[in-house]
Design a protein around this motif. Sequence first.
Motif, PDB file in Angstrom:
ATOM      1  N   ALA A   1       6.103  -7.085  13.052  1.00  0.00           N
ATOM      2  CA  ALA A   1       5.338  -6.163  13.882  1.00  0.00           C
ATOM      3  C   ALA A   1       6.078  -4.837  14.037  1.00  0.00           C
ATOM      4  O   ALA A   1       5.473  -3.758  13.948  1.00  0.00           O
ATOM      5  CB  ALA A   1       5.074  -6.796  15.251  1.00  0.00           C
ATOM      6  N   ILE A   2       7.396  -4.908  14.248  1.00  0.00           N
ATOM      7  CA  ILE A   2       8.194  -3.678  14.314  1.00  0.00           C
ATOM      8  C   ILE A   2       8.104  -2.925  12.995  1.00  0.00           C
ATOM      9  O   ILE A   2       7.936  -1.700  12.956  1.00  0.00           O
ATOM     10  CB  ILE A   2       9.660  -4.012  14.652  1.00  0.00           C
ATOM     11  CG1 ILE A   2       9.755  -4.640  16.042  1.00  0.00           C
ATOM     12  CG2 ILE A   2      10.532  -2.753  14.579  1.00  0.00           C
ATOM     13  CD1 ILE A   2      11.131  -5.198  16.364  1.00  0.00           C
ATOM     14  N   GLY A   3       8.188  -3.672  11.895  1.00  0.00           N
ATOM     15  CA  GLY A   3       8.127  -3.051  10.577  1.00  0.00           C
ATOM     16  C   GLY A   3       6.818  -2.330  10.329  1.00  0.00           C
ATOM     17  O   GLY A   3       6.780  -1.263   9.702  1.00  0.00           O
ATOM     18  N   ARG A   4       5.722  -2.871  10.831  1.00  0.00           N
ATOM     19  CA  ARG A   4       4.422  -2.224  10.643  1.00  0.00           C
ATOM     20  C   ARG A   4       4.406  -0.855  11.320  1.00  0.00           C
ATOM     21  O   ARG A   4       3.897   0.121  10.754  1.00  0.00           O
ATOM     22  CB  ARG A   4       3.308  -3.104  11.210  1.00  0.00           C
ATOM     23  CG  ARG A   4       3.095  -4.412  10.469  1.00  0.00           C
ATOM     24  CD  ARG A   4       1.915  -5.156  11.054  1.00  0.00           C
ATOM     25  NE  ARG A   4       0.668  -4.430  10.801  1.00  0.00           N
ATOM     26  CZ  ARG A   4      -0.457  -4.652  11.470  1.00  0.00           C
ATOM     27  NH1 ARG A   4      -0.495  -5.546  12.450  1.00  0.00           N
ATOM     28  NH2 ARG A   4      -1.547  -3.972  11.163  1.00  0.00           N
ATOM     29  N   GLY A   5       4.965  -0.784  12.515  1.00  0.00           N
ATOM     30  CA  GLY A   5       5.034   0.498  13.196  1.00  0.00           C
ATOM     31  C   GLY A   5       5.962   1.472  12.497  1.00  0.00           C
ATOM     32  O   GLY A   5       5.662   2.672  12.393  1.00  0.00           O
ATOM     33  N   GLN A   6       7.077   0.956  11.980  1.00  0.00           N
ATOM     34  CA  GLN A   6       8.035   1.804  11.300  1.00  0.00           C
ATOM     35  C   GLN A   6       7.475   2.375   9.992  1.00  0.00           C
ATOM     36  O   GLN A   6       7.763   3.516   9.622  1.00  0.00           O
ATOM     37  CB  GLN A   6       9.311   1.016  11.018  1.00  0.00           C
ATOM     38  CG  GLN A   6      10.159   0.758  12.238  1.00  0.00           C
ATOM     39  CD  GLN A   6      11.092   1.911  12.536  1.00  0.00           C
ATOM     40  OE1 GLN A   6      12.149   2.049  11.940  1.00  0.00           O
ATOM     41  NE2 GLN A   6      10.691   2.761  13.471  1.00  0.00           N
ATOM     42  N   LEU A   7       6.665   1.580   9.306  1.00  0.00           N
ATOM     43  CA  LEU A   7       6.066   2.069   8.059  1.00  0.00           C
ATOM     44  C   LEU A   7       5.230   3.322   8.299  1.00  0.00           C
ATOM     45  O   LEU A   7       5.177   4.207   7.445  1.00  0.00           O
ATOM     46  CB  LEU A   7       5.179   0.991   7.440  1.00  0.00           C
ATOM     47  CG  LEU A   7       5.802   0.018   6.451  1.00  0.00           C
ATOM     48  CD1 LEU A   7       4.757  -0.962   5.957  1.00  0.00           C
ATOM     49  CD2 LEU A   7       6.449   0.741   5.272  1.00  0.00           C
ATOM     50  N   ARG A   8       4.589   3.388   9.450  1.00  0.00           N
ATOM     51  CA  ARG A   8       3.731   4.534   9.744  1.00  0.00           C
ATOM     52  C   ARG A   8       4.508   5.836   9.852  1.00  0.00           C
ATOM     53  O   ARG A   8       3.945   6.916   9.652  1.00  0.00           O
ATOM     54  CB  ARG A   8       2.968   4.316  11.054  1.00  0.00           C
ATOM     55  CG  ARG A   8       1.576   3.707  10.865  1.00  0.00           C
ATOM     56  CD  ARG A   8       1.635   2.229  10.887  1.00  0.00           C
ATOM     57  NE  ARG A   8       0.279   1.643  10.918  1.00  0.00           N
ATOM     58  CZ  ARG A   8       0.035   0.430  10.475  1.00  0.00           C
ATOM     59  NH1 ARG A   8       1.003  -0.290   9.939  1.00  0.00           N
ATOM     60  NH2 ARG A   8      -1.179  -0.080  10.531  1.00  0.00           N
TER      61      ARG A   8
ATOM     62  N   GLN B   1       0.822  -1.210   0.000  1.00  0.00           N
ATOM     63  CA  GLN B   1       0.000   0.000   0.000  1.00  0.00           C
ATOM     64  C   GLN B   1       0.856   1.261   0.000  1.00  0.00           C
ATOM     65  O   GLN B   1       0.551   2.247  -0.668  1.00  0.00           O
ATOM     66  CB  GLN B   1      -0.922  -0.008   1.222  1.00  0.00           C
ATOM     67  CG  GLN B   1      -2.011  -1.069   1.160  1.00  0.00           C
ATOM     68  CD  GLN B   1      -2.711  -1.279   2.494  1.00  0.00           C
ATOM     69  OE1 GLN B   1      -2.477  -0.537   3.449  1.00  0.00           O
ATOM     70  NE2 GLN B   1      -3.559  -2.291   2.569  1.00  0.00           N
ATOM     71  N   VAL B   2       1.954   1.228   0.741  1.00  0.00           N
ATOM     72  CA  VAL B   2       2.833   2.393   0.838  1.00  0.00           C
ATOM     73  C   VAL B   2       3.622   2.606  -0.450  1.00  0.00           C
ATOM     74  O   VAL B   2       3.744   3.730  -0.937  1.00  0.00           O
ATOM     75  CB  VAL B   2       3.795   2.241   2.041  1.00  0.00           C
ATOM     76  CG1 VAL B   2       4.917   3.282   1.989  1.00  0.00           C
ATOM     77  CG2 VAL B   2       3.028   2.368   3.354  1.00  0.00           C
TER      78      VAL B   2
ATOM     79  N   ASP C   1       2.955  -7.026  -5.093  1.00  0.00           N
ATOM     80  CA  ASP C   1       2.955  -8.073  -4.072  1.00  0.00           C
ATOM     81  C   ASP C   1       4.311  -8.042  -3.392  1.00  0.00           C
ATOM     82  O   ASP C   1       5.290  -7.524  -3.957  1.00  0.00           O
ATOM     83  CB  ASP C   1       2.682  -9.444  -4.695  1.00  0.00           C
ATOM     84  CG  ASP C   1       2.132 -10.451  -3.695  1.00  0.00           C
ATOM     85  OD1 ASP C   1       2.084 -10.137  -2.485  1.00  0.00           O
ATOM     86  OD2 ASP C   1       1.755 -11.560  -4.126  1.00  0.00           O
ATOM     87  N   ALA C   2       4.375  -8.594  -2.181  1.00  0.00           N
ATOM     88  CA  ALA C   2       5.611  -8.503  -1.405  1.00  0.00           C
ATOM     89  C   ALA C   2       5.794  -9.737  -0.545  1.00  0.00           C
ATOM     90  O   ALA C   2       4.821 -10.329  -0.058  1.00  0.00           O
ATOM     91  CB  ALA C   2       5.590  -7.254  -0.522  1.00  0.00           C
TER      92      ALA C   2
END
Length: 379
Positions: free
Chosen positions: A242-249, A45-46, A51-52
């Motif tokens: 999970a860390i990556g999800r926060g970092q993407l924000r 999305q970012v 696909d990833a």
Amino acid sequence: MSKSILLSTPHLGDLELEFVKEAFDTNWIAPVGPQIDAFEQEFCQVTGAGDAAAVSSGTAALHLALRLVGVELGDEVFCSTLTFIASANPIVYQGAKPVFIDSDRTSWNMNPDLLQEALEKRARIGKLPKAVIVVHLFGQSADIDPILQACNQYDIPLIEDAAEALGATYKGRYVGTCGRIGIYSFNGNKIITTSGGGMLVADDSKLVAKARFLSTQARDRFPYYQHSEIGYNYRLSSIASAIGRGQLRVLPQRIASRRRNFMIYTSALGNLPGIEFMPEANYGQATRWLTCLTINPQAFGADREQVRLALAAQQIESRPVWKPLHLQPVFAECESIGGAVAEDLFTNGLCLPSSSNLTDEDLQQVINGIIEVHHSKNR
């Protein structure tokens, strides 16, 4: 004693711990489950990728990419020379041989004209490379269109090594999403981090599905463990995801902070004789993952190494730009196409502290250190 000012450190936000706690609370710790699925989806999305597949490192992603495009024993792969060795090591993992392409002055990345000329020569003798790896260096996109055009002319897959350039754009597109496959790194020094990790992206979902298959030991779909191909243990853990999800924000804020570092450095140092900053090519926006400059010792009064050592004496970490791969002893027998530009950038280039959590006082200390060297050598 003043604190150390490091080159590029992790910078966490407010959500990483929440997602990690969610992984713990639901007992999804292994490299499977909702955190890794969400990280991959949110990454697409970012970036706009189709696909990833989240994997254990950028190097692992690049290794998988080479495997996916069919690089095998005895093949050759063209690769940028001004880059970290991880851009080329996976070529050797596959039993192939790297051929290194020099940089241009506009972006410090692969020179499209040299690539075009080299492919034309190879086509005439029937010895085209199996793939091309273009590296987006220090947060700046290479000139993708002519590189992609040259590759497409000879039906050669282009792999984008965007390990250092998540968030950089090329004509409005995120780098890593223009070639056949793109790869990213989330190492601790990158613009966002999962501690260690990487991502492989492609618009072809079948390629990405094969990457996931290979990254989980290539287990066939049987109730027992059966394997028809050699695979790898390359999948990213749920905790790292999970860390990556926060970092993407916080990616936009991290880019803004690093670009601000660059602006402060250039405002304070740009008029010093002999100082030139890494240019920003007009076809996109760089993240300025690292602020890099070159020092002309005759004009400045000191060379790159003297400046680096003077900063180190003040506990300020700076670093030469990458030593070109064609100069690395391990690749001494590999062919290089050009090389003078990359060699000059290595001889005179310096990376300055660029963390997104640097304070104004930190930046001023770095600036003062460089100015002091100039003044001390020109009294």
